[in-house]
Design a protein around this motif. Structure first.
Motif, short mmCIF file in Angstrom:
data_model
loop_
_atom_site.label_atom_id
_atom_site.label_comp_id
_atom_site.label_asym_id
_atom_site.label_seq_id
_atom_site.Cartn_x
_atom_site.Cartn_y
_atom_site.Cartn_z
N PRO A 45 0.82 -1.21 0.00
CA PRO A 45 0.00 0.00 0.00
C PRO A 45 0.86 1.27 0.00
CG PRO A 45 -0.90 -1.59 1.53
CD PRO A 45 0.41 -2.15 1.08
N PRO A 46 0.40 2.34 -0.63
CA PRO A 46 1.23 3.53 -0.81
C PRO A 46 1.72 4.15 0.50
CG PRO A 46 -1.08 3.98 -1.42
CD PRO A 46 -0.93 2.50 -1.28
N GLN A 47 0.93 4.02 1.58
CA GLN A 47 1.33 4.65 2.83
C GLN A 47 2.58 4.03 3.44
OE1 GLN A 47 -1.74 3.60 2.08
NE2 GLN A 47 -2.75 5.61 1.80
N ILE A 48 2.92 2.79 3.08
CA ILE A 48 4.10 2.16 3.67
C ILE A 48 5.23 1.95 2.66
CG2 ILE A 48 2.79 1.03 5.50
CD1 ILE A 48 2.91 -1.55 3.92
N VAL A 49 5.05 2.44 1.40
CA VAL A 49 6.08 2.27 0.38
C VAL A 49 7.39 2.94 0.81
CG1 VAL A 49 6.80 3.03 -1.93
CG2 VAL A 49 4.59 1.92 -1.61
N ASN A 50 7.30 4.16 1.33
CA ASN A 50 8.53 4.88 1.66
C ASN A 50 9.29 4.22 2.80
OD1 ASN A 50 8.28 6.76 -0.38
ND2 ASN A 50 7.11 8.21 0.88
N GLY A 51 8.57 3.57 3.72
CA GLY A 51 9.25 2.81 4.76
C GLY A 51 10.01 1.64 4.18
N VAL A 52 9.40 0.96 3.21
CA VAL A 52 10.07 -0.15 2.52
C VAL A 52 11.27 0.36 1.74
CG1 VAL A 52 9.79 -1.89 0.70
CG2 VAL A 52 7.96 -1.54 2.38
N LEU A 53 11.12 1.53 1.11
CA LEU A 53 12.22 2.10 0.34
C LEU A 53 13.40 2.42 1.25
CD1 LEU A 53 13.14 3.08 -2.45
CD2 LEU A 53 12.12 5.31 -1.92
N ARG A 54 13.12 2.92 2.44
CA ARG A 54 14.21 3.20 3.39
C ARG A 54 14.88 1.90 3.84
NH1 ARG A 54 15.80 7.69 5.76
NH2 ARG A 54 13.97 8.88 5.07
N GLN A 55 14.08 0.85 4.01
CA GLN A 55 14.66 -0.45 4.33
C GLN A 55 15.60 -0.92 3.22
OE1 GLN A 55 11.70 -3.43 5.12
NE2 GLN A 55 10.71 -2.24 6.75
N ALA A 56 15.19 -0.71 1.97
CA ALA A 56 16.04 -1.09 0.84
C ALA A 56 17.36 -0.34 0.89
CB ALA A 56 15.31 -0.79 -0.48
N GLY A 57 17.29 0.96 1.20
CA GLY A 57 18.52 1.74 1.32
C GLY A 57 19.41 1.23 2.43
N GLU A 58 18.82 0.90 3.59
CA GLU A 58 19.60 0.38 4.72
C GLU A 58 20.21 -0.98 4.39
OE1 GLU A 58 20.34 1.92 7.42
OE2 GLU A 58 19.03 3.67 7.25
N ALA A 59 19.51 -1.75 3.53
CA ALA A 59 20.01 -3.08 3.16
C ALA A 59 21.02 -3.03 2.01
CB ALA A 59 18.83 -3.98 2.79
N GLY A 60 21.29 -1.83 1.52
CA GLY A 60 22.26 -1.69 0.43
C GLY A 60 21.71 -2.02 -0.94
N ILE A 61 20.38 -2.05 -1.09
CA ILE A 61 19.76 -2.34 -2.38
C ILE A 61 19.69 -1.03 -3.17
CG2 ILE A 61 17.67 -3.18 -3.53
CD1 ILE A 61 17.10 -4.77 -0.91
N ARG A 62 20.27 -1.03 -4.35
CA ARG A 62 20.38 0.21 -5.12
C ARG A 62 19.40 0.29 -6.30
NH1 ARG A 62 21.75 1.64 -1.20
NH2 ARG A 62 23.81 2.24 -0.43
N ASP A 63 18.65 -0.77 -6.54
CA ASP A 63 17.69 -0.76 -7.65
C ASP A 63 16.32 -1.18 -7.13
OD1 ASP A 63 19.54 -0.14 -9.89
OD2 ASP A 63 20.46 -2.03 -9.28
N VAL A 64 15.32 -0.32 -7.39
CA VAL A 64 13.97 -0.56 -6.86
C VAL A 64 12.95 -0.22 -7.94
CG1 VAL A 64 12.26 0.12 -5.12
CG2 VAL A 64 14.69 -0.02 -4.50
N ALA A 65 11.96 -1.10 -8.10
CA ALA A 65 10.80 -0.82 -8.97
C ALA A 65 9.57 -0.74 -8.09
CB ALA A 65 10.64 -1.92 -10.01
N VAL A 66 8.93 0.43 -8.08
CA VAL A 66 7.73 0.62 -7.26
C VAL A 66 6.51 0.51 -8.16
CG1 VAL A 66 6.48 2.14 -5.70
CG2 VAL A 66 8.99 2.09 -5.65
N ILE A 67 5.82 -0.61 -8.06
CA ILE A 67 4.62 -0.85 -8.87
C ILE A 67 3.41 -0.14 -8.26
CG2 ILE A 67 2.99 -2.66 -9.56
CD1 ILE A 67 5.42 -4.46 -10.05
N THR A 68 3.41 0.04 -6.97
CA THR A 68 2.28 0.65 -6.26
C THR A 68 1.88 1.99 -6.85
OG1 THR A 68 3.08 -0.38 -4.23
CG2 THR A 68 1.46 1.38 -3.98
N ALA A 69 0.56 2.21 -6.97
CA ALA A 69 0.03 3.51 -7.38
C ALA A 69 -0.41 4.29 -6.15
CB ALA A 69 -1.14 3.31 -8.34
N GLY A 70 -0.95 5.51 -6.38
CA GLY A 70 -1.43 6.33 -5.26
C GLY A 70 -0.45 7.41 -4.87
#
Length: 668
Positions: A45-70
């Protein structure tokens, strides 16, 4: 998950705090628990996408595709979420596709990270689209037409990565031979142009641009603004970028196929070999509507054709081998035509009269391999043409039912050959008085209006653009004195930023002798007051008369486009500019060759070059003026619109007779 597990060569790691496993794979609570992940695909859900994105940054993941709309497409709350997303991606240096996208596909590793039901065949085309639905439709169509892809990217809202990002990447990708795009907008127009110019030196780019409306044109105050809608900017920007414009999905893939499989033509001259007169004429008509030219065969080729073809055959272009021709007859004709040094490409047209299309396809494949000349086919049949067309396609020779499609595709090949050979040069940096120009523009802060009229002629002088002798005066005695300093009769114009169309209210008098200057001054002031009592009247301009009999009235103007920035216009000027709209456009900064091309492109160019016995005007002066205006509006983003109308071009030089401009005072 089903798409990823069906073919992806790497590991797939499900992440969801509600499950212990997904499709038999261990499921993690969050991204920080994973190791070695290269790409995160976000469908929460869009309200928690940015939290997941920050997790990706903390995990060292440099490529992300956000399919979620909103996000930015859904209102103010979504806009704020997308702004935060961009900040997080910048903080962690994350390459992010989306949000609000279909996902990405990379056939080289078998990865379908989308929610489409169909995946893509492997191929040499990389395709990006701002419409996920368009990708779904293309995938469904491509599977039935044996069109393969290397990468497919759904751009979505383009919060981080945009079309320029992928063009830059695919330009260096050895597995991408052609780049395709379905574009609805280009946010960073000038950057897109610069990136695409580099890429198209080696990799062709073909794009469909939707939304051809001239939005905002009705609100523009200047002539240029009235003509230069958004479509004009995209047309100019894509041309300057070296992007081939397709007008339909059919053209998009017709062009992609031929650009990916055929060699570059050595000339624009094309030959037609056909067994049907009517379709041959159709192909000839299509050539007349294209940038191709009908090839003229050498005398040697004509002699060989006369000897090899039936006596009733037409040996001139188009070569008509007659309705009863066999594949062997086509082979004989193609040997001669393909070997002719005047032939840059060939289209083979055939109707199923007495010929076996499969045999013809084999002949074409053999001759194409032997001669290496660009070739397309038009097999005008139904079921009988299906297998031969497939044989040709596997050999890299496109085949179409309609001869015009074959010609159009070969014309795209010609266009790309010209793009590859085009040498871009930097815009000239003229020695100008920027500080003086800045002072003139800042005067608008002292007024209630952001409009400038002839009182801004000094702005042109600061940038080295010739203007007639003259002065702006606020009382009639000064007008009389100003007229005395000018040889001959003068032109007098009301000066008011509130009255842009001076001629419409009688605010211009031409050919005023010295003895009538004072009365004309009073008349002009009175007319302006009667027309608009609350208008700001700065005075009257007394100006040297331009020699319109010896010259031609042109217009040079700019309108600042929200995507591409300043859009420079050149065309026929005077009172006819909005009626005839004989104008051409370039995105600034404009180089000398581009300014010259602008003159070449207008229909009225012969008027400048001595039509009907007229003496040619100083074309170099026009070219330089276009460049100097381009530099002015590039130096000062505060200039939203500007017209020099007319710019009178004579054999002895050019003169900017009138000016109007709109300024964004907050940018000064």
């Amino acid at each position: 998950m089903e798409n990823l597990l069906d073919g992806y060569e790497g590991d797939v790691v499900p992440v969801n705090p509600s499950s212990e496993e997904v499709f038999g794979l261990e499921c993690y609570d969050d991204l920080t628990q994973t190791e070695g992940v290269e790409l995160a695909i976000v469908v929460v859900p869009p309200q928690i996408v940015n939290g997941v994105l920050r997790q990706a940054g903390e995990a060292g993941i440099r490529d992300v595709a956000v399919i979620t709309a909103g996000f930015g497409e859904s209102g103010s709350e979504g806009v704020e979420l997308e702004r935060e997303m961009t900040e997080i991606a910048e903080e962690y240096d994350i390459n992010l596709v989306g949000p609000n996208c279909l996902g990405v596909i990379s056939t080289s590793v078998g990865m379908n990270a989308t929610f489409t039901e169909k995946s893509a065949m492997e191929g040499n085309i990389s395709f990006m689209s701002q419409s996920g639905a368009f990708i779904s439709a293309v995938l469904d169509w491509a599977g039935d037409h044996n069109v393969g892809f290397n990468d497919i990217v759904s751009l979505g809202n383009k919060a981080v990565l945009d079309e320029g990002s992928f063009i830059d990447y695919w330009g260096d990708d050895p597995d991408t031979d052609v780049i395709l795009g379905y574009l609805e907008d280009i946010e960073n127009g000038r950057e897109f142009i610069d990136t695409a110019r580099e890429v198209t030196k080696d990799t062709p780019i073909v794009a469909v641009k939707s939304g051809r409306t001239e939005a905002g044109a009705s609100a523009a105050a200047s002539h240029t603004g009235a003509i230069a809608g958004s479509e004009r900017a995209y047309e100019a920007g894509l041309e300057q970028a070296g992007v081939i414009r397709a007008n339909s999905v059919q053209e998009l893939f017709d062009y992609a196929t031929i650009l990916g499989d055929q060699p570059m033509p050595e000339s624009n001259d094309i030959a037609i070999v056909t067994n049907a007169g009517g379709p041959g004429v159709m192909a000839t008509d299509a050539i007349g509507d294209s940038g191709l030219e009908m090839a003229s065969f050498t005398d040697e080729s004509l002699e060989q054709l006369e000897e090899a073809m039936p006596s009733e055959a037409n040996i001139f272009n188009p070569v008509d081998v007659l309705g009863d021709a066999s594949a062997e007859t086509y082979a004989d004709a193609l040997d001669i035509v393909l070997d002719d040094p005047n032939v840059g490409s060939v289209i083979v047209v055939s109707s199923p009269q007495s010929i076996d299309f499969e045999n013809l396809a084999e002949v074409m494949i053999e001759k194409h391999e032997e001669y290496g000349v660009p070739m397309a086919a038009s097999l005008m049949g139904g079921e009988t043409a299906e297998k031969p067309a497939e044989m040709l396609g596997e050999a890299g020779i496109p085949s179409y039912f309609d001869p015009a499609r074959g010609v159009d595709s070969l014309d795209a090949l010609r266009e790309y050959a010209e793009i590859r050979s085009h040498e871009y040069v930097d815009a000239t940096d003229f020695d100008v008085d920027r500080e003086r120009a800045r002072e003139i523009l800042e005067r608008t802060k002292e007024r209630d209006t952001n409009k400038l009229g002839v009182e801004a002629m000094e702005l042109l002088e600061a940038y080295g653009i010739p203007t007639p002798q003259g002065a702006i005066v606020s009382e009639k005695n000064a007008a009389v004195e100003a007229a005395k300093d000018i040889d001959g009769d003068v032109v007098m114009k009301i000066v008011s930023p509130d009255i842009l169309h001076k001629s419409d209210i009688g605010g211009v008098e031409v050919g005023v002798p010295d003895e009538e200057v004072a009365d004309t001054f009073d008349d002009l002031i009175a007319r302006a007051r009667n027309y608009q009592p609350d208008a700001t009247i700065l005075g009257v301009q007394v100006q040297e008369m331009a020699d319109l009999d010896a010259g031609t009235e042109t217009i040079v103007g700019i309108n600042r486009d929200p995507q591409f920035g300043p859009l420079v216009m050149f065309g026929l000027g005077g009172i006819f500019v909005e009626v005839l709209e004989d104008a051409t456009f370039r995105v600034a900064p404009v180089s000398e060759p581009e300014a010259t091309e602008m003159i070449d492109e207008i229909d009225s160019a012969p008027l400048l070059r001595g039509a009907r016995g007229r003496e040619p005007v100083d074309e170099a002066g026009v070219v330089e003026t276009i460049q100097r205006i381009s530099q002015l509006v590039t130096d000062f983003p505060a200039i939203l619109e500007l017209d020099i109308n007319p710019l009178v071009a004579t054999p002895d030089g050019v003169a900017a007779v009138d000016i109007r401009a709109t300024v964004d005072q907050e940018q000064l």
